[in-house]
Design a protein around this motif. Structure first.
Motif, short mmCIF file in Angstrom:
data_model
loop_
_atom_site.label_atom_id
_atom_site.label_comp_id
_atom_site.label_asym_id
_atom_site.label_seq_id
_atom_site.Cartn_x
_atom_site.Cartn_y
_atom_site.Cartn_z
N PHE A 13 0.84 -1.19 0.00
CA PHE A 13 0.00 0.00 0.00
C PHE A 13 0.87 1.25 0.00
CE2 PHE A 13 -2.22 3.32 2.49
CZ PHE A 13 -3.17 3.63 1.55
N GLU A 14 1.96 1.24 0.77
CA GLU A 14 2.83 2.40 0.84
C GLU A 14 3.43 2.71 -0.53
OE1 GLU A 14 3.28 4.49 3.42
OE2 GLU A 14 1.74 3.32 4.42
N LYS B 145 0.79 4.16 -2.73
CA LYS B 145 0.41 5.51 -2.34
C LYS B 145 1.25 6.56 -3.05
CE LYS B 145 0.63 6.28 2.02
NZ LYS B 145 0.53 6.46 3.46
N SER C 291 -7.32 5.71 -1.09
CA SER C 291 -7.53 5.35 0.31
C SER C 291 -7.12 3.90 0.55
CB SER C 291 -9.00 5.54 0.69
OG SER C 291 -9.78 4.49 0.15
N HIS C 292 -6.81 3.62 1.78
CA HIS C 292 -6.43 2.25 2.14
C HIS C 292 -7.57 1.29 1.84
CE1 HIS C 292 -5.74 -1.24 4.78
NE2 HIS C 292 -4.51 -1.08 4.37
N ASP C 293 -8.80 1.71 2.11
CA ASP C 293 -9.96 0.85 1.84
C ASP C 293 -10.06 0.51 0.36
OD1 ASP C 293 -10.66 0.79 4.49
OD2 ASP C 293 -12.24 2.31 4.30
N TRP D 47 -7.56 0.53 -1.84
CA TRP D 47 -6.43 -0.34 -2.16
C TRP D 47 -6.72 -1.78 -1.71
CZ3 TRP D 47 -3.26 -3.11 1.18
CH2 TRP D 47 -2.16 -3.70 0.59
N LEU D 48 -7.22 -1.92 -0.49
CA LEU D 48 -7.50 -3.25 0.05
C LEU D 48 -8.58 -3.94 -0.77
CD1 LEU D 48 -6.83 -5.29 2.22
CD2 LEU D 48 -8.49 -4.16 3.71
#
Length: 64
Positions: free
Chosen positions: A7-8, A11, A17-19, A21-22
């Protein structure tokens, strides 16, 4: 598309957003499973692979 980026790392290139990406990672995993591209291993095999991975990293760090 299979992505092993974290994720990093993602980014930096595309601020999501992390959501989001997940969700993308989960969808990719299900697509791979449905297309027969996923490989499942037992818990014991996963633990053995992780120990091998850790040993490789420790060996690399010793040489620094």
């Amino acid at each position: 598309m299979t992505s092993k980026m974290t994720f990093e790392a993602d980014k930096r290139d595309d601020p999501i957003s992390h959501d989001t990406w997940l969700t993308q990672q989960i969808n990719t995993a299900f697509e791979n499973m449905e297309n027969g591209l996923a490989v499942f291993v037992s818990n014991e095999e996963a633990n053995a692979q992780m120990e091998d991975f850790k040993a490789e990293i420790r060996a690399r760090n010793k040489n620094l």
